[in-house]
Write a protein that holds these residues in place. Structure first.
Motif, PDB file in Angstrom:
ATOM      1  N   GLY A  60       3.234   6.929  -0.545  1.00 48.20           N
ATOM      2  CA  GLY A  60       4.193   7.733   0.216  1.00 48.20           C
ATOM      3  C   GLY A  60       3.567   8.349   1.454  1.00 48.20           C
ATOM      4  O   GLY A  60       3.515   9.578   1.577  1.00 48.20           O
TER       5      GLY A  60
ATOM      6  N   ALA B 292      12.341   8.424   2.616  1.00 50.92           N
ATOM      7  CA  ALA B 292      11.643   8.524   1.329  1.00 50.92           C
ATOM      8  C   ALA B 292      10.355   9.331   1.455  1.00 50.92           C
ATOM      9  O   ALA B 292      10.053  10.171   0.603  1.00 50.92           O
TER      10      ALA B 292
ATOM     11  N   SER C 142      11.644  13.241   0.242  1.00 51.11           N
ATOM     12  CA  SER C 142      11.702  13.101  -1.215  1.00 51.11           C
ATOM     13  C   SER C 142      10.313  13.340  -1.805  1.00 51.11           C
ATOM     14  O   SER C 142       9.328  13.481  -1.080  1.00 51.11           O
TER      15      SER C 142
ATOM     16  N   SER D 195       8.499  11.260  -2.983  1.00 50.59           N
ATOM     17  CA  SER D 195       7.617  10.136  -2.652  1.00 50.59           C
ATOM     18  C   SER D 195       6.565  10.517  -1.621  1.00 50.59           C
ATOM     19  O   SER D 195       5.533   9.859  -1.521  1.00 50.59           O
TER      20      SER D 195
ATOM     21  N   PHE E 107       6.772   4.917  -3.001  1.00 52.70           N
ATOM     22  CA  PHE E 107       8.158   4.486  -2.906  1.00 52.70           C
ATOM     23  C   PHE E 107       8.187   2.978  -3.077  1.00 52.70           C
ATOM     24  O   PHE E 107       7.214   2.282  -2.818  1.00 52.70           O
TER      25      PHE E 107
ATOM     26  N   ASP F 246      12.992   5.883  -3.883  1.00 54.90           N
ATOM     27  CA  ASP F 246      12.062   7.007  -3.762  1.00 54.90           C
ATOM     28  C   ASP F 246      11.831   7.665  -5.117  1.00 54.90           C
ATOM     29  O   ASP F 246      12.429   7.267  -6.118  1.00 54.90           O
TER      30      ASP F 246
END
Length: 95
Positions: free
Chosen positions: A23, A59, A63, A65, A72, A90
């Protein structure tokens, strides 16, 4: 982690399938590159690359992630009707 989508119309093309990427901002570029490579001869290649870049950015930045050590998922495929199919998965909400 999740497996490849199981929609009956999906047929892999070349080097496609789910890839789990860190991520990080660098992985956004990697996701875009993988999408372009997987859809090299598809007429909607550039649009799919733009969509993946946008989804991967979301993502990573919005998020879980984007947390250290998180990932992700990226899926790139083509349906039997030759429709490009991309998914970014995600790690869920930040909270």
């Amino acid at each position: 982690m999740n497996a490849a989508p199981t929609h009956p119309d999906l047929a892999p093309l070349g080097d496609t399938g789910v890839r789990w990427l860190p991520g990080t901002a660098a992985s956004i570029t990697d996701a875009r590159w993988h999408t372009g490579r997987s859809l090299i001869d598809h007429p909607r290649r550039r649009q799919a690359m733009a969509v993946v870049a946008e989804l991967a950015t979301t993502a990573v930045t919005r998020s879980a992630s984007g947390r250290p050590g998180a990932e992700f998922g990226l899926y790139v495929g083509i349906t039997q009707a030759r429709t490009a199919h991309v998914e970014v998965t995600d790690a869920g909400p930040l909270t």
